[in-house]
Design a protein around this motif. Structure first.
Motif, PDB file in Angstrom:
ATOM      1  N   ASP A 127       0.869  -1.176   0.000  1.00 52.04           N
ATOM      2  CA  ASP A 127       0.000   0.000   0.000  1.00 52.04           C
ATOM      3  C   ASP A 127       0.909   1.230   0.000  1.00 52.04           C
ATOM      4  N   GLU A 128       0.587   2.201  -0.815  1.00 54.49           N
ATOM      5  CA  GLU A 128       1.490   3.338  -0.997  1.00 54.49           C
ATOM      6  C   GLU A 128       1.699   4.149   0.284  1.00 54.49           C
ATOM      7  N   LEU A 129       0.854   3.976   1.291  1.00 58.13           N
ATOM      8  CA  LEU A 129       0.995   4.759   2.529  1.00 58.13           C
ATOM      9  C   LEU A 129       1.493   3.932   3.708  1.00 58.13           C
ATOM     10  N   VAL A 130       2.084   2.767   3.450  1.00 58.59           N
ATOM     11  CA  VAL A 130       2.588   1.963   4.570  1.00 58.59           C
ATOM     12  C   VAL A 130       3.716   2.696   5.295  1.00 58.59           C
ATOM     13  N   HIS A 131       3.998   2.228   6.510  1.00 55.38           N
ATOM     14  CA  HIS A 131       5.019   2.836   7.360  1.00 55.38           C
ATOM     15  C   HIS A 131       6.403   2.759   6.716  1.00 55.38           C
ATOM     16  N   ALA A 132       7.255   3.715   7.066  1.00 61.18           N
ATOM     17  CA  ALA A 132       8.604   3.784   6.511  1.00 61.18           C
ATOM     18  C   ALA A 132       9.398   2.496   6.724  1.00 61.18           C
ATOM     19  N   SER A 133       9.184   1.832   7.847  1.00 60.34           N
ATOM     20  CA  SER A 133       9.927   0.592   8.125  1.00 60.34           C
ATOM     21  C   SER A 133       9.608  -0.492   7.100  1.00 60.34           C
ATOM     22  N   ILE A 134       8.401  -0.482   6.561  1.00 59.22           N
ATOM     23  CA  ILE A 134       8.020  -1.460   5.538  1.00 59.22           C
ATOM     24  C   ILE A 134       8.734  -1.146   4.225  1.00 59.22           C
ATOM     25  N   HIS A 135       8.771   0.123   3.849  1.00 62.02           N
ATOM     26  CA  HIS A 135       9.513   0.507   2.650  1.00 62.02           C
ATOM     27  C   HIS A 135      10.985   0.113   2.779  1.00 62.02           C
ATOM     28  N   ASP A 136      11.559   0.333   3.957  1.00 58.37           N
ATOM     29  CA  ASP A 136      12.969   0.007   4.152  1.00 58.37           C
ATOM     30  C   ASP A 136      13.200  -1.502   4.110  1.00 58.37           C
ATOM     31  N   GLY A 137      12.339  -2.267   4.785  1.00 59.04           N
ATOM     32  CA  GLY A 137      12.461  -3.716   4.760  1.00 59.04           C
ATOM     33  C   GLY A 137      12.302  -4.270   3.356  1.00 59.04           C
ATOM     34  N   ALA A 138      11.401  -3.668   2.584  1.00 62.51           N
ATOM     35  CA  ALA A 138      11.193  -4.114   1.199  1.00 62.51           C
ATOM     36  C   ALA A 138      12.446  -3.883   0.365  1.00 62.51           C
ATOM     37  N   ARG A 139      13.054  -2.706   0.510  1.00 61.75           N
ATOM     38  CA  ARG A 139      14.283  -2.434  -0.237  1.00 61.75           C
ATOM     39  C   ARG A 139      15.403  -3.392   0.155  1.00 61.75           C
ATOM     40  N   LEU A 140      15.549  -3.638   1.444  1.00 66.01           N
ATOM     41  CA  LEU A 140      16.630  -4.502   1.919  1.00 66.01           C
ATOM     42  C   LEU A 140      16.433  -5.954   1.499  1.00 66.01           C
ATOM     43  N   SER A 141      15.192  -6.350   1.246  1.00 64.31           N
ATOM     44  CA  SER A 141      14.937  -7.733   0.844  1.00 64.31           C
ATOM     45  C   SER A 141      15.474  -8.042  -0.549  1.00 64.31           C
ATOM     46  N   GLY A 142      15.592  -7.015  -1.381  1.00 65.79           N
ATOM     47  CA  GLY A 142      16.022  -7.216  -2.757  1.00 65.79           C
ATOM     48  C   GLY A 142      14.908  -7.637  -3.689  1.00 65.79           C
ATOM     49  N   ALA A 143      13.693  -7.800  -3.181  1.00 65.44           N
ATOM     50  CA  ALA A 143      12.566  -8.198  -4.017  1.00 65.44           C
ATOM     51  C   ALA A 143      12.120  -7.044  -4.914  1.00 65.44           C
ATOM     52  N   ARG A 144      11.420  -7.391  -5.982  1.00 64.30           N
ATOM     53  CA  ARG A 144      10.795  -6.354  -6.803  1.00 64.30           C
ATOM     54  C   ARG A 144       9.670  -5.732  -5.986  1.00 64.30           C
ATOM     55  N   VAL A 145       9.570  -4.400  -6.003  1.00 66.42           N
ATOM     56  CA  VAL A 145       8.593  -3.697  -5.178  1.00 66.42           C
ATOM     57  C   VAL A 145       7.650  -2.906  -6.063  1.00 66.42           C
ATOM     58  N   GLU A 146       6.365  -3.041  -5.795  1.00 66.95           N
ATOM     59  CA  GLU A 146       5.351  -2.273  -6.499  1.00 66.95           C
ATOM     60  C   GLU A 146       4.373  -1.735  -5.466  1.00 66.95           C
TER      61      GLU A 146
END
Length: 385
Positions: A127-146
């Motif tokens: 969801d485009e408004l999720v918490h910053a920690s989720i955005h950071d965890g997503a980036r660190l995972s290396g997965a494709r993010v949408e």
């Protein structure tokens, strides 16, 4: 050269009214003391008013005598105490899950979950408004993010349909969006995830203890607890302490113990904090009046401020409401006026919220008196229409 860059960056932030400052707090609760002044506190996430509750202090004091101050090591080495496992069992029961795992903070929980569950082969939908920690965890995972449109299950379904992935597909949402005061449409998101074989992760940091029957959270509010495979929560908001947790199947928890780096490589949560959280959980479940009080306070604030001409956002079930101001300077001016009048509610500005949507966030606490809420309302000047 580097120092000059820092200085220029700070100057640019100040010019745009976006520079943040640390200010000393002498004590907090339903009121806050700053610079020698006592202000009604609307800036806390201590929704149930438990952070300074004497029962939590007593539980922490007893644990201090028994266990000492800190855990002393990672939980996987010598830092796993009986109070940790007792808390995790209680959290699992609270969330109607098979098991739970406690992390050092809510931020560490989200980062650890996503880094463990997602790999570069996988696809994360946020969801485009999720918490910053989720955005950071997503980036660190290396997965494709949408990112899908906020609370829009149809947009999520379109993206899942159009972007088939050979790896896992993981959907992540907040349960309660703390800067917008709305709840995720969990039944709709669950239906989409089930149709497309996607794993749903719900960050319920701001719902745990406040939303749903006995405060069990957003999934409980919608009656879908058994259909949310990964529920994250925090001990540092409504439960008044510090730490985070994830609840789900035993297999999930065992997997995270092996793979969640922010759990493996962090010292275990202090036993005194675990003991306080256990007591807070007991109180939160049993004292419904706290949730009822928050709802009444929030409803009173929303109606009174709307009558004064303000644009107020937020669902009644959420523990906060937002007074929309637009530009950062306008929000700062209102925050200063409120503080002068005896109410503490700082301006929320970018990058926490999108540009042009700065706001004042009001979070009433169960221990606020009716007189304090009326004083906050009086502190808001009439808005020029």
């Amino acid at each position: 050269m580097i120092c000059a860059h820092w200085s220029q960056a700070l100057d640019r932030l100040a010019a745009r009214h976006l520079k943040r400052e640390l200010r000393l707090v002498e004590r907090h609760g339903s009121v806050i003391v700053r610079d020698g002044r006592t202000l009604v506190n609307l800036a806390s996430n201590d929704y149930l008013g438990l952070a300074s509750d004497q029962r939590l202090i007593a539980a922490a004091s007893a644990a201090l005598e028994r266990y000492g101050v800190g855990a002393g090591a990672s939980r996987l080495l010598a830092g796993n105490f009986s109070i940790h496992e007792e808390l995790e069992a209680a959290l699992a029961e609270f969330k109607r899950a098979e098991a739970a795992l406690v992390f050092s903070s809510g931020y560490a929980t989200n980062v650890g979950i996503l880094m463990a569950l997602a790999t570069p082969r996988d696809h994360l939908y946020l969801d485009e408004l999720v918490h910053a920690s989720i955005h950071d965890g997503a980036r660190l995972s290396g997965a494709r993010v949408e990112r899908f449109r906020h609370a829009d299950a149809n947009d999520l379904e379109r993206r899942l349909r159009e972007n088939a992935s050979r790896g896992a597909r993981i959907v992540v949402t907040d349960g309660v969006f703390s800067m917008d005061g709305d709840l995720a449409p969990l039944p709709d998101l669950i239906a989409v995830c089930e149709r497309h074989d996607a794993l749903l992760v719900v960050d319920d940091a701001h719902g745990t203890g406040v939303v749903g029957p006995a405060g069990r959270g957003t999934a409980a509010h919608f009656g879908v607890e058994n259909r949310v495979p990964v529920q994250m929560g925090t001990l540092s908001k409504a439960l008044g302490g510090q730490g985070g947790f994830v609840a789900g199947s035993r297999q999930l928890i065992q997997f995270l113990i092996q793979r969640a780096r922010s759990f493996i490589y962090s010292t275990g949560i202090a036993p005194v904090l675990a003991a306080a959280a256990l007591e807070a959980l007991r109180i939160a479940e049993g004292e419904e009046w706290r949730r009822e009080t928050i709802k009444r306070q929030r409803e009173r604030l929303a109606s009174a401020l709307a009558a004064k001409g303000y644009e107020v956002r937020g669902e009644l079930e959420a523990p906060m409401l937002l007074v929309m101001m637009g530009e950062a300077e306008a929000a700062l001016e209102l925050a200063r006026a409120l503080e002068t009048a005896g109410a503490y509610a700082p301006a929320i500005r970018p990058p926490t919220v999108p540009h042009g949507t700065s706001r004042i966030r009001l979070a009433p606490i169960a221990t606020h008196t009716a007189e304090q809420i009326e004083a906050v309302i009086a502190a808001f000047p009439e808005k020029t229409r």
